[in-house]
Scaffold this active site. Structure first.
Site: not given
Length: 572
Positions: A158, A236
């Site tokens: 995120g 990520s």
């Protein structure tokens, strides 16, 4: 014209005591916890004794006695039990401290209640709390005290400013059950609270992960877990956290394997100089002295998040190496993180086994999300130049792998029709290569060259992550956008196709083997042999396909040498 870097920026947005823990010496304000060793704890390791002396799970498996008190859980799906717990506390911009009692998050009394997320933009204030250092632990219902199963700690992504352990697809029950492993999903401080302490302390969010690992080592034996078999994994920015943990020698003993999914390695860690530039700007937004704790504590979360997002949108103009996507990220401070762990400085010797993967179309969501209509080929070179500058652009423009001819399509879908080029395809390929795939392969080669074992993979089958369907490109057959690997690994793909179901079974089998041995090849399996990467041949397997991924522009003589990554250009 919006540069490739700015186009990719949006993509990255979308866890009564027998003895007190004994912390190691403080490292840059972060204390490294280790589980308490008690006479009773030692005796519990003796098989003939533990059944009589040690705490055991109840018949339901949802009530477990731990050194920190009784853990109350709830039955989840897929034959697993879920335990939600507050693992640490932290005053604002202070190092986190491991809890000494098993406590449900946010004052909850119902063990089925989910934790509030850490403060972040874009959600209602009632959905987050500054008291957010919680984790969710999923334990197969068949696992009992003494089972000694391995554990995976998952770190959510995120862009370091959003996300939670309760995010879509992160229910660990299926993965825990399929791998006969314990799966923990952890929350850590986000944005300015995790990375921009006004007094200059860095990497507080990494300290949260270190504390979480110490907490796990303390309680895992009570759940049937082996505290010496912990794999850390993330996707990520969560994968960046994993890579940062690999660059912290003082935390090396807290885990033994690592999994890195879709890490934007091109960015590198933050440099101390850039961090100071951003810190000075952020402090100027607060109207408090960096040493005035009372003033800093009085800032409302809404005001703090507003200041954080001001920094987020301004950071690139202050220092381009901050990036438009992750200006708040792990800092190579030389104290906690002691290596850049990339090609910009000597790569340290390694011994751990790691797994590194990317997906086929990492940049697709952003490129096609920003351009909902075909982009003329005339826009290709200006867009590249705006991001890379003239020198790198010349080498990219002349590379055959990115040539317009590689992306020509018939205007009427006919082989005999006149052809045109949609430059979005070129930008997608370029963004995927340099931010994710090729930089990850360079990392894999460095890891292998310095003694470590690394397995590389490329997902060619995925499950569209919630939100990705807003971009039609990401729902096309054969397209796998950023985040589309998450529901595959966790086994949470809704109504999976035959290909998705096969890949879910494969990846869970491979992850189960990797948790135990550091090798993703299950014993006696008929799955394609996954060979470790070498110093030149990465041997990246096609996950959901067969054979190896084509090298393309990820040749070691191209990305990282002929065309340098951002971390090389900026000397991070």
């Amino acid at each position: 014209m919006v540069a490739v870097r700015s186009l990719v920026s949006g993509l990255l947005l979308l866890g009564s005591t027998l003895a007190s823990p004994v912390p190691s010496p403080s490292t840059n304000g972060i204390k490294l916890p280790f589980p308490p060793i008690t006479p009773k704890g030692l005796l519990c390791q003796i098989p003939i004794v533990k059944d009589f002396l040690c705490p055991r799970q109840s018949s339901s498996g949802t009530s477990v006695k731990t050194p920190l008190g009784t853990a109350q859980g709830t039955a989840d799906t897929s034959n697993a039990n879920r335990f939600v717990v507050k693992y640490a506390s932290a005053n604002r911009w202070q190092a986190s401290v491991m809890t000494t009692n098993w406590t449900l998050p946010n004052g909850a009394t119902d063990p089925s209640a989910l934790p509030l997320s850490c403060p972040q933009p874009g959600v209602d204030d009632s959905a987050f709390s500054e008291d957010c250092l919680s984790m969710m632990i999923y334990v197969p219902s068949s696992v009992r005290l003494g089972s000694n199963v391995p554990t995976m700690l998952w770190i959510h992504g995120g862009s370091f400013i959003v996300g939670a352990a309760t995010g879509p697809g992160l229910d660990g029950s299926s993965l825990a059950s399929a791998t006969n492993s314990i799966v923990a999903v952890v929350q850590y401080r986000l944005g300015a609270l995790g990375w921009m302490a006004p007094n200059g302390d860095t990497n507080l969010a990494l300290g949260d992960i270190i504390i979480a690992l110490g907490f796990l080592k303390t309680v895992l034996p009570s759940f049937g877990g082996d505290p010496s078999q912990i794999t850390i994994a993330g996707q990520s920015s969560g994968a960046t956290m994993v890579r940062a943990m690999l660059a912290i020698p003082s935390a090396s003993s807290l885990f033994n394997h690592a999994i890195i999914q879709s890490d934007p390695m091109d960015y590198g860690f933050q440099s101390p100089g850039t961090q100071q530039t951003l810190q000075n700007y952020f402090n100027g937004l607060l109207n408090c002295s960096p040493s005035d704790t009372a003033c800093l504590d009085a800032i409302s979360l809404d005001d703090l998040i507003n200041a954080q997002m001001n920094l987020y949108s301004t950071a690139y103009s202050l220092d381009p190496s901050a990036t438009l996507s992750e200006p708040m990220r792990p800092v190579h401070d030389g104290q906690l993180i002691t290596s850049t762990l990339d090609s910009s400085s000597p790569f340290p010797r390694q011994s751990k086994s790691i797994l590194v993967s990317t997906v086929l179309n990492e940049a697709g969501l952003t490129i096609y999300g920003n351009y909902d209509q075909p982009l003329p080929e005339s826009q290709w070179e200006p867009a590249v130049n705006a991001t890379f500058g003239a020198a790198r652009t010349a080498k990219i423009y002349n590379a055959s792998v990115y040539a317009a001819s590689q992306f020509a399509v018939g205007t009427n879908g006919s082989a005999n029709a006149s052809t045109t080029v949609d430059a979005r395809a070129q930008l997608q390929e370029l963004g995927t290569d340099y931010i994710w795939k090729c930089s990850s392969w360079t990392f894999a080669r460095n890891w292998a060259a310095n003694g470590g074992t690394v397995y590389a993979g490329l997902y060619v089958v995925g499950s569209s992550y919630p939100g990705n369907s807003a971009v039609p490109y990401c729902t096309q057959a054969g397209v796998v956008c950023h985040q589309d690997d998450i529901q595959i690994v966790f086994g949470m793909a809704p109504s999976p196709s035959t290909a998705q179901s096969a890949l879910i079974s494969e990846m869970q089998a491979r992850y189960g083997a990797f948790f135990r041995t550091g090798n993703p090849n299950p014993s006696g399996s008929s799955l394609q042999s996954w060979q470790a990467s070498g110093t030149s041949n990465v041997n990246a397997v096609l996950l959901g396909g067969s054979g190896l991924a084509p090298v393309g522009a990820c040749d070691p003589s191209y990305w990282g040498e002929a065309v340098q990554y951002d971390y090389q250009v900026y000397g991070i």
